[in-house]
Design an enzyme around this catalytic site. Sequence first.
Site, PDB file in Angstrom:
ATOM      1  N   ALA A 186       0.834  -1.205   0.000  1.00 18.95           N
ATOM      2  CA  ALA A 186       0.000   0.000   0.000  1.00 18.95           C
ATOM      3  C   ALA A 186       0.864   1.249   0.000  1.00 18.95           C
ATOM      4  O   ALA A 186       0.603   2.207  -0.738  1.00 18.95           O
ATOM      5  CB  ALA A 186      -0.939  -0.010   1.207  1.00 18.95           C
ATOM      6  N   TYR A 187       1.896   1.244   0.815  1.00 17.71           N
ATOM      7  CA  TYR A 187       2.808   2.385   0.869  1.00 17.71           C
ATOM      8  C   TYR A 187       3.480   2.591  -0.481  1.00 17.71           C
ATOM      9  O   TYR A 187       3.509   3.703  -1.022  1.00 17.71           O
ATOM     10  CB  TYR A 187       3.848   2.162   1.964  1.00 17.71           C
ATOM     11  CG  TYR A 187       4.785   3.323   2.170  1.00 17.71           C
ATOM     12  CD1 TYR A 187       4.375   4.448   2.893  1.00 17.71           C
ATOM     13  CD2 TYR A 187       6.072   3.316   1.658  1.00 17.71           C
ATOM     14  CE1 TYR A 187       5.225   5.523   3.087  1.00 17.71           C
ATOM     15  CE2 TYR A 187       6.934   4.383   1.847  1.00 17.71           C
ATOM     16  CZ  TYR A 187       6.501   5.486   2.567  1.00 17.71           C
ATOM     17  OH  TYR A 187       7.350   6.559   2.753  1.00 17.71           O
ATOM     18  N   SER A 188       4.004   1.521  -1.062  1.00 16.51           N
ATOM     19  CA  SER A 188       4.687   1.619  -2.350  1.00 16.51           C
ATOM     20  C   SER A 188       3.736   2.109  -3.432  1.00 16.51           C
ATOM     21  O   SER A 188       4.081   2.984  -4.248  1.00 16.51           O
ATOM     22  CB  SER A 188       5.278   0.263  -2.742  1.00 16.51           C
ATOM     23  OG  SER A 188       6.233  -0.184  -1.789  1.00 16.51           O
TER      24      SER A 188
END
Length: 249
Positions: free
Chosen positions: A155-157
């Site tokens: 999700a962060y990436s």
Amino acid sequence: MSSSRRFKGRKAIVTGGASGIGLGVCARLAFEGAQVAVWDMSEDALALAGDSIGASVTTIRVDITDPQAVERARDETLAALGGIDILVASAGITGPNTTVAEYPVDAWRQVIDVNLNGLFYCNRAVVPSMIAGGYGRIVNVASVAGKEGNPNASAYSASKAAVIGLTKSLGKELAKNNITVNCVTPAAVRTPIFDQMTQAHIDYMLSKIPIGRFGTVEEVTALICWLASKECSFTTGGVFDVSGGRATY
């Protein structure tokens, strides 16, 4: 720290400005002459930030995932500062460190809502004022994870990759308005966001940095403040690494 006054008379918003990279940016902008609106969720952190930076700072508690709250904060900033010349969008969260197959859907939505949707709301909110004023500098904080993809941080990436795409798109839209839009893609910097990560993930990030250490807030702040300055006049839609040699493109 530079003693220049290159931001004298400028009005700036920094999201996530009460801690980490955002706080470093607020302090440097204020030191170099800007009036700064610090946007953050934490009232306690905002109070500490206001005390540490000084009288040139306006603190505003805002949930950037709420577009109406962002617009209210924008209006409060305009009333307090009299304009908006600079936006540094640095608010963000990491989400859990786990595989895609096991990633909680609610956590995925939260990361996207803060890191991408919230950043979009903030970019969108300041553009009309910048166009009206004939000047603007927007700096979005992405991550090297958005370029390379970190395992167990999907999700962060994904959210940071989207920030890069948004930056390129908006930079082209505003290219003829004397408004530049750029983003930075730091490798890991030891800030309170580390508290959201597992030690295994922290160790993985360090192993990928050829210089062999984490970046510092001061190093990232120096680049952000150049991008936020009048000097950055022929660079827009750009992606700037602060990765200790990690980035491969």
